[in-house]
Design an enzyme around this catalytic site. Structure first.
Site, mmCIF file in Angstrom:
data_model
loop_
_atom_site.group_PDB
_atom_site.id
_atom_site.type_symbol
_atom_site.label_atom_id
_atom_site.label_comp_id
_atom_site.label_asym_id
_atom_site.label_seq_id
_atom_site.Cartn_x
_atom_site.Cartn_y
_atom_site.Cartn_z
ATOM 1 N N ASP A 141 8.469 1.600 -5.667
ATOM 2 C CA ASP A 141 7.474 2.128 -4.753
ATOM 3 C C ASP A 141 6.193 1.328 -4.991
ATOM 4 O O ASP A 141 6.072 0.623 -5.997
ATOM 5 C CB ASP A 141 7.263 3.617 -5.044
ATOM 6 C CG ASP A 141 6.075 4.187 -4.313
ATOM 7 O OD1 ASP A 141 6.050 4.097 -3.071
ATOM 8 O OD2 ASP A 141 5.168 4.711 -4.984
ATOM 9 N N ASP A 181 2.286 2.315 -3.651
ATOM 10 C CA ASP A 181 1.078 3.102 -3.896
ATOM 11 C C ASP A 181 1.344 4.199 -4.924
ATOM 12 O O ASP A 181 2.244 5.031 -4.741
ATOM 13 C CB ASP A 181 0.582 3.739 -2.594
ATOM 14 C CG ASP A 181 0.144 2.702 -1.582
ATOM 15 O OD1 ASP A 181 -0.653 1.821 -1.943
ATOM 16 O OD2 ASP A 181 0.606 2.765 -0.424
#
Length: 225
Positions: A9, A11
């Site tokens: 991932d 952010d």
């Protein structure tokens, strides 16, 4: 040699963009004459596709208003990022770049991304941090149902030819860990992101800093048949 795939991932996992995200969300809501959500509410939806995020934040709104909020968020995000630059608005978490470089140097490890960002947003971040060529597969919100649907991971596995047992998803939210479980891959939750540790129940491991990440990966791959 069996290839392994590490999917990140973005952010809240690789970069800390919470200030930019919160400011863009505030601008979007204020632009429609609405009181912005709290910081905690905004960070709770990080990782979701924007249309799903806006529905979660404002379920009573009609589709037209949510679409305007999405547009306002995008405009605010791009404006603030342009003003401050990627490195300042979305800095790496401590140790993130070093771990990426070490993993990329391993001949049997491939790196990928599965993010709620748009393709344009991810490309800007990759360019801003000099990550060109780092990731062999990049899955974004433009092309998939929102997390925690497993589509992003399933596509990454198909593109790389890696078996699910040899893949790991690394993320900071419950959406990431639930997506990993739905796709049949191991999930490693990170304790420095935007969801509380107790929300990462679907994770195989939870680590508190990047120094512990490679050890967790080794533990997962050592037990694979």
């Amino acid at each position: 040699m069996r290839l392994k795939l590490v999917i990140f991932d973005v952010d809240g996992t690789l970069v800390d963009s919470q200030g930019l995200i919160v400011e863009a969300m505030n601008l979007a809501f204020e632009g429609q004459g609405l009181a912005p959500p709290s910081r905690e509410e905004t960070l709770s939806i990080v990782g979701l596709s924007l249309d799903v995020a806006m529905f979660k934040l404002l379920p009573e709104a009609d589709a037209a208003l949510r679409a305007r909020l999405v547009d306002g968020y995008k405009q605010g995000y791009m404006q603030r990022r342009a003003e401050t630059g990627v490195a300042q608005s979305s800095p790496f978490f401590a140790g993130a770049r070093d771990v990426l470089d070490r993993l990329q140097a391993q001949s049997d490890v491939l790196l990928g991304v599965a993010t709620g960002k748009s393709r344009r947003g991810l490309d800007k971040l990759i360019d801003g941090h000099g990550l060109q060529g780092m990731f062999v597969t990049t899955q974004v919100a433009d092309d998939h149902p929102s997390k925690p649907h497993p589509s992003m991971i399933a596509t990454a596995l198909t593109e790389t030819g890696v078996d699910a047992r040899d893949a790991v998803m690394i993320g900071d939210t419950s959406y990431d860990m639930e997506m990993a479980a739905a796709a049949g891959v191991a999930g490693i939750g990170v304790g420095w992101g935007y969801h509380a540790r107790d929300a990462l129940g679907a994770a195989r491991h939870v680590v508190e800093d990047f120094a512990a990440l490679e050890s967790a990966l080794t533990q997962i791959w050592e037990v694979q048949p």
